[in-house]
Design a protein around this motif. Structure first.
Motif, mmCIF file in Angstrom:
data_model
loop_
_atom_site.group_PDB
_atom_site.id
_atom_site.type_symbol
_atom_site.label_atom_id
_atom_site.label_comp_id
_atom_site.label_asym_id
_atom_site.label_seq_id
_atom_site.Cartn_x
_atom_site.Cartn_y
_atom_site.Cartn_z
ATOM 1 N N SER A 39 0.816 -1.215 0.000
ATOM 2 C CA SER A 39 0.000 0.000 0.000
ATOM 3 C C SER A 39 0.851 1.266 0.000
ATOM 4 N N ASP A 169 -14.235 -11.508 2.869
ATOM 5 C CA ASP A 169 -13.496 -10.406 3.492
ATOM 6 C C ASP A 169 -12.101 -10.863 3.901
ATOM 7 N N ASP A 170 -11.233 -9.870 4.132
ATOM 8 C CA ASP A 170 -9.820 -10.156 4.390
ATOM 9 C C ASP A 170 -9.476 -10.241 5.876
ATOM 10 N N THR A 172 -9.388 -8.147 8.153
ATOM 11 C CA THR A 172 -8.843 -6.953 8.799
ATOM 12 C C THR A 172 -9.981 -6.188 9.463
ATOM 13 N N GLY A 175 -11.800 -4.596 6.412
ATOM 14 C CA GLY A 175 -12.490 -5.510 5.502
ATOM 15 C C GLY A 175 -13.626 -6.270 6.149
ATOM 16 N N ASP A 200 -7.076 -13.662 3.992
ATOM 17 C CA ASP A 200 -6.389 -12.674 4.815
ATOM 18 C C ASP A 200 -5.799 -11.615 3.889
ATOM 19 N N ASP A 201 -5.198 -10.597 4.475
ATOM 20 C CA ASP A 201 -4.750 -9.471 3.656
ATOM 21 C C ASP A 201 -3.461 -9.751 2.887
ATOM 22 N N LYS A 202 -2.972 -11.008 2.964
ATOM 23 C CA LYS A 202 -1.809 -11.415 2.166
ATOM 24 C C LYS A 202 -2.186 -12.403 1.052
ATOM 25 N N GLY A 225 -12.080 -5.632 1.297
ATOM 26 C CA GLY A 225 -10.623 -5.617 1.176
ATOM 27 C C GLY A 225 -10.195 -4.444 0.323
ATOM 28 N N GLN A 229 -5.666 -6.552 -3.701
ATOM 29 C CA GLN A 229 -6.226 -7.903 -3.729
ATOM 30 C C GLN A 229 -7.468 -7.993 -4.610
#
Length: 376
Positions: A39, A169-170, A172, A175, A200-202, A225, A229
């Motif tokens: 980001s 959703d991620d 987070t 998200g 997840d956010d990865k 997210g 992604q």
């Protein structure tokens, strides 16, 4: 009289108090954002927007308490990581500057700023929980996800005519919180979500969750997210032959999404807090100034960073003091005319009368198609 270091803050921008005098009478405005990692381009965009506001303020040759001052931006990298954000917040409190970008970093950092008595004005963080912690030092200048999720859910049902909705959703704070609010809105309108999946956010490969969702034949997939992604998610949907509309909110509407998604992004729908740049009161002039200065278009949230600095500086100068006991009440009562619109706060510190814009990708460009909220 000795000049004290400022005490202000923002989820992106802030300056913090100290009793130490500055010989050169600088007032520090800090920016803590993801300046490295996936980001980083958004963090740099925010830094650029903040710097333009600093430059505009200094061009007026400002004074506080009768003394000439110079504003200076200090940028720090929180890596968009909650643990790093807390460390950065404490370090910046000690050094005199703080701030963050997303909900996940803003929520834990807010406690640090509140304990230090520092005003935190969030230009971007949209999770409602950020302003629900009971801190009278927390503010935001963008609509929150409770409202955004309601608008997105209503648009999905009433305009897109979705009947079979799946949600990913991620996990987070942003998200998952956004996805939860979207589902509440859908269910409040009498519909049901046919699938709820998590990444997840990865996550880079969405094959497993999409294969599971495909079997349920959705006509819309909502993703909680961000853009980095969302683009591979859109590509994988096309590869798997899933013809459902992809919808998201807050963080999709960027140049990066268009670059990564390319043709696979056509038809993607996204809700973004605020107005489109051309519809903002000062948007066109800001976009030109940004392009002239940085030789690149706005990535996403630079105008909100600009106004985050602007409302903080306006409060300082109206209070004619860097003492938080004097400028915090002024900030709380703000009616600041910014690039993005009028900035004033409710009792929680949320933006009053927030606006939301629905965009769709058409011919590989984000096009605004609907506006909700704002003043009648």
């Amino acid at each position: 009289m000795p000049f004290k270091r400022t005490t202000l803050a923002s989820v992106l921008l802030v300056a913090i108090g100290s009793t130490n005098a500055y010989a050169d009478q600088q007032v520090l405005i800090g920016l803590a954002a993801p300046l490295t990692g996936p980001s980083a381009r958004i963090g740099k965009d925010l830094e650029n927007g903040a710097q333009l506001a600093i430059d505009a303020a200094n061009a007026r040759h400002p004074k506080i308490a009768g003394e000439a001052i110079t504003y200076k931006l200090i940028a720090e990298d929180d890596q968009s990581d909650p643990r790093t954000a807390v460390s950065v917040a404490q370090r910046l409190v000690d050094a005199g500057v703080v701030g963050h970008w997303n909900t996940g970093t803003s929520i834990p950092a807010a406690r640090v700023y509140n304990e230090a008595g520092i005003a935190q004005v969030a230009p971007v963080a949209t999770g409602h929980a950020y302003a629900q912690q009971g801190f009278d030092t927390s503010f935001r200048i963008m609509g929150h996800d409770d409202d955004g999720g309601q608008v997105a859910g209503h648009y999905a049902l009433q305009t897109l005519k979705a009947h079979r909705i799946a949600v990913i959703d991620d996990r987070t704070a942003f998200g998952q919180g956004l996805a939860d609010q979207f589902i509440k809105s859908v269910e409040a309108d009498g519909s049901k979500v046919i699938a709820r999946e998590y990444v997840d956010d990865k996550t880079a490969d969405f094959s497993a969750v999409l294969t599971s969702i495909r079997a349920k034949n959705p006509d819309l997939i909502f993703f909680g997210g961000v853009d980095a992604q969302a683009a591979p998610l859109a590509r994988r949907m096309k590869q798997l032959g899933i013809k459902a509309t992809l919808m998201g909110a807050g963080g999709f509407v960027s140049q990066t999404f268009l670059t990564l998604a390319q043709k696979e992004g056509e038809g993607v729908t996204a809700l973004e807090p605020g107005l489109a740049i051309d519809q903002m009161p000062g948007g066109r002039a800001f976009a030109k100034a940004y392009q002239d200065r940085f030789k690149a278009p706005i990535e996403l949230h630079a105008p909100f960073a600009y106004d985050g600095v602007g409302v903080l500086i306006a409060a300082l100068e109206k209070a004619d003091s860097t003492d938080p006991e004097r400028y915090l009440p002024v900030l709380r009562a703000s009616a600041f005319q910014g690039v993005t619109g009028t900035i004033s706060f409710d009792t929680e510190g949320n933006l009053k009368n927030p606006t939301f814009t629905v965009y769709q990708v058409k011919e590989n460009k984000w096009q605004p198609v609907s506006v909700a909220g704002g003043k009648p």
